[in-house]
Write an enzyme that holds these catalytic residues in place. Structure first.
Site, PDB file in Angstrom:
ATOM      1  N   LYS A   1      35.391 -62.773   3.432  1.00 56.20           N
ATOM      2  CA  LYS A   1      34.998 -62.546   2.041  1.00 56.20           C
ATOM      3  C   LYS A   1      36.201 -62.493   1.104  1.00 56.20           C
ATOM      4  O   LYS A   1      37.348 -62.308   1.516  1.00 56.20           O
ATOM      5  CB  LYS A   1      34.135 -61.288   1.950  1.00 56.20           C
ATOM      6  CG  LYS A   1      32.770 -61.528   2.585  1.00 56.20           C
ATOM      7  CD  LYS A   1      31.745 -60.495   2.232  1.00 56.20           C
ATOM      8  CE  LYS A   1      30.361 -60.940   2.739  1.00 56.20           C
ATOM      9  NZ  LYS A   1      29.340 -59.921   2.501  1.00 56.20           N
TER      10      LYS A   1
ATOM     11  N   ARG B   1      28.931 -58.893  11.372  1.00 57.27           N
ATOM     12  CA  ARG B   1      28.445 -60.253  11.146  1.00 57.27           C
ATOM     13  C   ARG B   1      29.643 -61.138  10.806  1.00 57.27           C
ATOM     14  O   ARG B   1      30.337 -60.897   9.813  1.00 57.27           O
ATOM     15  CB  ARG B   1      27.427 -60.246   9.998  1.00 57.27           C
ATOM     16  CG  ARG B   1      26.799 -61.586   9.673  1.00 57.27           C
ATOM     17  CD  ARG B   1      25.784 -61.428   8.553  1.00 57.27           C
ATOM     18  NE  ARG B   1      25.115 -62.684   8.225  1.00 57.27           N
ATOM     19  CZ  ARG B   1      25.576 -63.595   7.374  1.00 57.27           C
ATOM     20  NH1 ARG B   1      26.723 -63.370   6.745  1.00 57.27           N
ATOM     21  NH2 ARG B   1      24.898 -64.703   7.145  1.00 57.27           N
TER      22      ARG B   1
END
Length: 293
Positions: A231, A272
Site C-alpha cells: 500500500k 492479506r
C-alpha cells in the site's frame, strides 16, 4: 462448514466455525481479477491466468485465496454487477474445485451469494455491510465466515472522509458498530472477522497509528485481518531520497513482510498479501519465536 473434501497439501484445518486456525497468523493470497489493480495492473485479469496464479499462491503457502473482481484502489469507479460476476465466478469455481479455501472479495450481496454457490467459503466485504443492505442478511443465511472492514465510502471519494479525532480509537468504535449490525442480522459471532481497513479513508499517519495500536482492534474479541500489502503508505515511507518519489508497489514486499511480523505479534489472525512465499516464512518464524517468548 466442514473440512474440504479435497484439501490441498498442507492446508489448515477448518474448524466448525469455518475459519482456518493453524496456530499462527494465516496468509491470504490476493487474486485480483481486475484490469486496474494498483499493484499488479491487470496481470491476472484473464480467468485462466487468475486460476493459475491462485494455484501458484497455494503452492507457495497461501491458506486462503481472496478472489476479487472490483478494484478498490483510491479513485476507482465501480463496475456493473454483471461484469463483477463474469470476472469472479469462473475463478472461484475452479480454485474451490482444486480444494482451495476461497474467499470472495465483494461489496455486493448478489456476487457473494453466487460465489458461495460456486464454492467460496468466506465473504470479504470491504464495506462492512454498508455498501449493500442485503449483504449481512445474505451472509447470515449462508452461514459462512464474514470479514467486515472499516469503511467510510466508495473508492472514488473515500479520502475526503479521512478525518479522525483519534484514528485507532475511532476505527475501533466504528468497527464495534459493524459488529452490532452483523450480530443483529444473524451472523454467528464465531464467524465474524474484523479488518481495520488500512488505506481506506486514511492518511499514512492514520495507517501507522492503527498498526501501532492494532491490539485495540484485537481487543474487540474477534479475529483480525490486516491488509497492508504494497500500500501507498509503505511507498511513501520508502520514498527515493534523491527524487522524493514513492517506492513503486512491486518493490514494497519486504516492507509488507515487516508489517506482517509486527501485526502477527499483536494478535492478527490473518494477513492479506501479494507475496505469499516470503509472508508464509515470516508468519512461521513469528509463531515459533512467540512460543519461546
Amino acid at each position: 462448514m466442514s473440512t474440504a473434501t479435497r484439501p490441498c497439501p498442507g492446508a489448515p484445518t477448518l474448524y466448525p466455525d469455518g475459519l482456518p486456525r493453524p496456530g499462527r497468523a494465516l496468509v491470504m493470497g490476493i487474486v485480483n481479477v481486475t484490469p486496474d489493480s494498483f499493484s499488479d495492473g491487470g496481470r491476472w485479469y484473464a480467468p485462466e491466468r487468475a486460476v493459475a496464479h491462485g494455484l501458484a499462491l497455494l503452492a507457495e503457502g497461501a491458506d486462503i485465496l481472496d478472489v476479487g473482481g472490483e478494484s478498490t484502489r483510491p479513485g476507482a469507479a465501480r463496475v456493473p454487477v454483471e461484469e463483477e460476476l463474469r470476472r469472479v465466478l469462473p475463478v472461484v469455481r475452479e480454485l474451490a474445485a482444486a480444494g482451495a479455501t476461497v474467499s470472495v472479495d465483494t461489496m455486493r450481496a448478489e456476487v457473494a451469494a453466487r460465489a458461495v454457490e460456486a464454492g467460496a467459503r468466506l465473504v470479504n466485504d470491504v464495506s462492512g455491510g454498508l455498501a449493500d443492505p442485503a449483504m449481512l442478511p445474505l451472509v447470515a443465511r449462508a452461514g459462512v465466515p464474514y470479514v467486515a472492514m472499516h469503511w467510510r465510502g466508495h473508492s472514488d471519494g473515500m479520502q475526503a472522509n479521512a478525518g479522525y479525532d483519534d484514528a485507532a480509537a475511532d476505527v475501533a468504535d466504528e468497527l464495534r458498530l459493524r459488529v452490532e449490525a452483523a450480530l443483529h442480522a444473524g451472523i454467528a459471532p464465531d464467524r465474524l472477522v474484523l479488518d481495520p481497513g488500512l488505506g481506506f479513508a486514511k492518511t499514512p499517519e492514520h495507517n501507522w497509528q492503527l498498526l501501532g495500536r492494532l491490539r485495540e482492534v484485537v481487543a474487540l474479541g474477534y479475529p483480525v485481518l490486516v491488509g497492508a500489502a504494497r500500500k501507498s503508505f509503505l511507498g511513501e515511507l520508502l520514498a527515493d531520497p534523491a527524487t522524493g518519489l514513492p517506492r513503486p508497489p512491486h518493490r514494497r514486499d519486504a516492507a509488507t513482510s515487516a508489517v506482517t511480523v509486527l501485526a502477527a505479534t499483536q494478535g492478527a489472525w490473518c494477513v492479506r498479501v501479494h507475496d505469499v512465499a516470503s509472508t508464509a516464512d515470516a508468519v512461521r518464524v513469528t509463531a515459533r519465536w512467540g512460543r519461546e517468548a
